[in-house]
Design an enzyme around this catalytic site. Structure first.
Site, PDB file in Angstrom:
ATOM      1  N   HIS A 461       0.922  -1.104  -0.156  1.00 25.39           N
ATOM      2  CA  HIS A 461       0.114  -0.174   0.014  1.00 25.39           C
ATOM      3  C   HIS A 461       1.000   1.360  -0.026  1.00 25.39           C
ATOM      4  O   HIS A 461       0.614   2.190  -0.929  1.00 25.39           O
ATOM      5  CB  HIS A 461      -1.128  -0.157   1.361  1.00 25.39           C
ATOM      6  CG  HIS A 461      -1.758   1.209   1.277  1.00 25.39           C
ATOM      7  ND1 HIS A 461      -2.932   1.233   1.107  1.00 25.39           N
ATOM      8  CD2 HIS A 461      -1.573   2.397   1.845  1.00 25.39           C
ATOM      9  CE1 HIS A 461      -3.747   2.309   1.022  1.00 25.39           C
ATOM     10  NE2 HIS A 461      -2.946   3.299   1.728  1.00 25.39           N
ATOM     11  N   GLU A 462       1.831   1.528   1.027  1.00 18.24           N
ATOM     12  CA  GLU A 462       2.750   2.498   1.102  1.00 18.24           C
ATOM     13  C   GLU A 462       3.586   2.852  -0.169  1.00 18.24           C
ATOM     14  O   GLU A 462       3.730   3.891  -0.864  1.00 18.24           O
ATOM     15  CB  GLU A 462       3.587   2.505   2.248  1.00 18.24           C
ATOM     16  CG  GLU A 462       2.527   2.266   3.543  1.00 18.24           C
ATOM     17  CD  GLU A 462       1.737   3.576   3.773  1.00 18.24           C
ATOM     18  OE1 GLU A 462       1.762   4.568   3.094  1.00 18.24           O
ATOM     19  OE2 GLU A 462       0.559   3.264   4.316  1.00 18.24           O
ATOM     20  N   HIS A 465       1.794   4.486  -2.800  1.00 14.92           N
ATOM     21  CA  HIS A 465       1.504   5.915  -2.698  1.00 14.92           C
ATOM     22  C   HIS A 465       3.205   6.522  -3.066  1.00 14.92           C
ATOM     23  O   HIS A 465       3.227   7.559  -3.764  1.00 14.92           O
ATOM     24  CB  HIS A 465       1.635   6.326  -1.224  1.00 14.92           C
ATOM     25  CG  HIS A 465       0.040   6.265  -0.655  1.00 14.92           C
ATOM     26  ND1 HIS A 465      -0.991   6.865  -1.352  1.00 14.92           N
ATOM     27  CD2 HIS A 465      -0.503   5.523   0.448  1.00 14.92           C
ATOM     28  CE1 HIS A 465      -2.087   6.630  -0.727  1.00 14.92           C
ATOM     29  NE2 HIS A 465      -1.838   5.769   0.305  1.00 14.92           N
ATOM     30  N   HIS A 468       3.545   6.825  -6.967  1.00 12.30           N
ATOM     31  CA  HIS A 468       2.772   7.949  -7.391  1.00 12.30           C
ATOM     32  C   HIS A 468       3.736   9.370  -7.183  1.00 12.30           C
ATOM     33  O   HIS A 468       3.517  10.130  -8.084  1.00 12.30           O
ATOM     34  CB  HIS A 468       1.281   8.277  -6.375  1.00 12.30           C
ATOM     35  CG  HIS A 468       0.490   8.935  -6.958  1.00 12.30           C
ATOM     36  ND1 HIS A 468      -0.825   9.174  -6.553  1.00 12.30           N
ATOM     37  CD2 HIS A 468       0.190   9.461  -8.263  1.00 12.30           C
ATOM     38  CE1 HIS A 468      -1.678   9.765  -7.098  1.00 12.30           C
ATOM     39  NE2 HIS A 468      -1.035   9.947  -8.266  1.00 12.30           N
TER      40      HIS A 468
END
Ligand SMILES: [Zn+2]
Length: 677
Positions: A461-462, A465, A468
């Site tokens: 998940h991290e 990010h 991105h």
């Protein structure tokens, strides 16, 4: 320049940063920025190059100084640093407010849009549009009397929201359960009952004292065999700060909630929005009230059947009618019996080095990047590692730190944050740098750090990010990476990447027993994957109840009828509630997300971003999860474009159509209404 926070080396010099550097650096920088902003705002003929670019450079500079400070405050906290940090918070907030409400700058941006608009690149036009919109949403263009009222309402809102939080906190702290019969603690873990015993001892009481904090509440609801204990906790928890329950009327938030809704409605109307929901949507990917409501209704219609079946099955398993406080307890037992897989048993199969190399391989295969560890970069703790990310041609794209382990003075949880943002301006260029922070158990006893599968999902998940932020191609800081991305779309890349942590092909690559190197056995892998959709219908309906309630109270407020909070709650429940809820349940009175936090008219975002992520991942599943062309489109339309374009347009460019909720339903084994699972 002697203050390391004002230096502009390629990476922050963490080892040199001291608490005493913080306040002088911030004051010096803010003072210089204010002078510069004054000059820029006074320019007679503002252009993109003479005003917007320099303002972007100022944004970048603030982040360069402040990011290492707030980062160190989170991962290497000390009293001195915290004090320095807290002194600077109001200075920064005053600076941001002045900037956001600067009328001369607002005029300059509008002039540039009018006079230069057609000649600007789309990215530049988007930047200006965002900026003008944000100026407008802070009330900068209002006539004096309305502007004054706007400011007062915002201030009152901040105070009311703080009151709401305080009431919840006080009500939570005021209640505890004094247990004198050991049987009542059956099922609770040793650590918890030991704490409870010590607490009783401190108060010179016999037995055990259980407090109403969140971990205790969750443990009681899932583990306590005593139905009476569960009921007592459920009642205390769901009536906090209300007119019901054990502390009825003492910290009642009912009037505060009404006042909060009234102010929000007023703020929206001052800016000519019909209600607060529309005002909130001005910066979101969802564009209209109807769009959000029909989105939520569509999910509810699809998930209701599954939720009803899950609940009927749970009652059959328990062999009795279940009350609200029985559900967590029996669900836990059913899950254990059905899947026979526990997070702790999975740990030996997920050593961190193996998981990391598998994760990097996923990113490399998808986006053609190369990730390599580099020794010698300045770090804030010996456990921190530093990696560089480059294109397949070897062109450097950015870099990131990984601070993986829990330790004292480090904030709990996991997150990605910006260390340095990407920019390419006339004044200079910078590549993005990210912090990835987790709180995994340390390696020890000759073993590497071993992760649970929950940890693995968190890391993916991290890292989503992180990609991105790192793979952005936007040159302007205010809309590069995660900056300026619509708030209901910002979790798309992170939740998208989570899907890979559940995929059999990837599980094979990221698992390897730390002793034997064997990957996770196939039957265990299957059972693990199956847990993902356990009670998906029930949890979906619960989230939808919160989301519909939140969105409706912020849409339907009227000065004549007020908030109708309990009435709307009853209506929503009659539409979506599947499990019994007692009449005295007052969960809105402690619903801090929407009354005190940033989720007002925004709770739907959780589901919204989940749908985007599942639908994006489905595009990969259709062509193979490592399909190069699909990955390239995802990279170009979404991952690299940051806030430089409308989130819906970007999604449509990638997917060839608007988002479709069916991918999420399928992912959770909810394949439409009414059909047998
Ligand atoms: Zn996230």
């Amino acid at each position: 320049m002697d203050n390391p926070l004002l230096g502009r080396d390629s990476l922050p010099q963490f080892a040199r940063i001291r608490a005493e550097h913080v306040e002088p650096a911030v004051r010096e920088l803010l003072a210089a920025n204010r002078v510069r902003i004054g000059e820029l705002a006074a320019l007679a003929a503002p252009t993109f190059a003479t005003v917007v670019e320099p303002i972007e450079e100022l944004h970048h500079g603030i982040a360069r100084t402040w990011s290492p400070v707030s980062h160190l405050n989170a991962v290497l906290n000390s009293e001195a640093l915290r004090a320095a940090y807290n002194v600077c918070l109001p200075l920064l907030s005053a600076y941001q407010t002045d900037l956001a409400q600067s009328e001369p700058l607002y005029r300059a941006y509008r002039t540039i849009a009018e006079q230069q608009g057609a000649a600007l690149a789309p990215v530049q036009r988007q930047l200006i549009e965002h900026a003008v919109r944000d100026f407008r949403l802070t009330g900068v263009g209002l006539p004096p009397r309305r502007k004054e009222r706007f400011k007062t309402a915002m201030l009152e809102l901040a105070q009311l929201q703080a009151r709401f939080e305080e009431n919840v906190l006080d009500a939570t702290n005021a209640w505890s359960r004094h247990v004198t019969d050991r049987h009542e603690l059956r099922g609770l873990n040793e650590m918890l009952s030991e704490q409870a015993r010590r607490r009783a001892e401190e108060q010179q009481s016999p037995g055990w004292i259980l407090r109403l904090d969140q971990p205790t509440y969750v443990a009681v609801m899932t583990d306590a065999e005593s139905g009476e204990l569960r009921r007592a906790f459920y009642e205390a928890w769901t009536t906090r700060a209300s007119d019901r329950g054990p502390t009825a009327g003492r910290w009642d938030n009912s009037a505060v909630m009404e006042e909060i809704l009234r102010r929000r409605h007023e703020v929206a109307q001052l800016l000519d929005y019909p209600n607060y929901s529309q005002y909130a949507l001005a910066t979101r990917m969802a564009h209209s009230v109807d769009e959000v409501l029909s989105f939520l209704h569509e999910l509810a219609a699809a998930a209701r059947g599954a939720a009803q079946r899950e609940f009927a099955e749970l009652e059959a398993f328990a062999e009795r009618k279940l009350a609200a406080w029985d559900i967590g307890f029996y669900a836990e037992r059913l899950q254990r019996e059905r899947f026979r897989v526990s997070q702790e048993e999975l740990r030996p199969y997920f050593p961190l080095p193996k998981v990391l190399s598998g994760l990097f391989e996923v990113a490399e295969r998808l986006f053609g990047v190369r990730i390599q560890e580099r020794a010698g970069a300045p770090v804030w703790h010996p456990d921190v590692r530093f990696f560089e990310i480059a294109s397949s041609r070897g062109e450097p794209l950015g870099s990131f730190y990984l601070d993986a382990y829990a330790r004292p003075n480090k904030r709990s949880g996991a997150w990605m944050d910006e260390c340095i943002g990407r920019k390419r301006l006339a004044s200079g260029a910078a590549l993005p740098v990210a912090y990835l922070v987790c709180n995994f158990l340390l390696p020890g006893g000759g073993r590497p750090a071993l992760l649970t599968h929950d940890d693995v999902v968190t890391l993916f998940h991290e890292f989503g990010h992180g990609l991105h932020h790192l793979l952005t191609r936007v040159d302007y800081p205010s809309i590069a990476g995660i900056n300026g991305v619509a708030w209901d779309a910002v979790e798309l890349p992170s939740q998208f990447l989570e899907n890979y942590a559940w995929h059999p092909q990837v599980l094979q690559r990221i698992s390897g027993h730390f002793d034997s190197g064997a990957p996770l056995p196939a039957d265990q892998q299957q059972r693990l994957i199956a847990t993902r959709s356990f009670h998906a219908g029930l949890s979906m309906m619960r989230q939808l109840e919160f989301a519909l309630f939140d969105f409706r109270i912020h849409t339907e407020y009227s000065p004549e009828h007020g908030g109708r909070i309990l009435e709307i709650l009853r209506e929503v429940r009659s539409e979506v509630a599947v499990v019994p809820v007692p009449e005295w349940n007052r969960f809105p009175n402690s619903f801090g997300h929407i009354f005190a936090g940033g989720y007002a008219a925004g709770y739907y975002s959780y589901k919204w971003a989940e749908v985007l992520a599942a639908d994006a991942f489905a595009a990969f599943e259709e062509r193979g999860v490592f399909d190069g062309a699909t990955a390239q489109r995802f990279l170009e339309a979404i991952l690299s474009s940051g806030g430089s374009r409308d989130a819906l347009e970007a999604f449509i460019e990638f997917r060839g159509r608007r988002p479709d909720v069916r991918a999420l339903l399928k992912q959770h084994g909810i394949d439409g209404a009414g059909e047998p699972a």
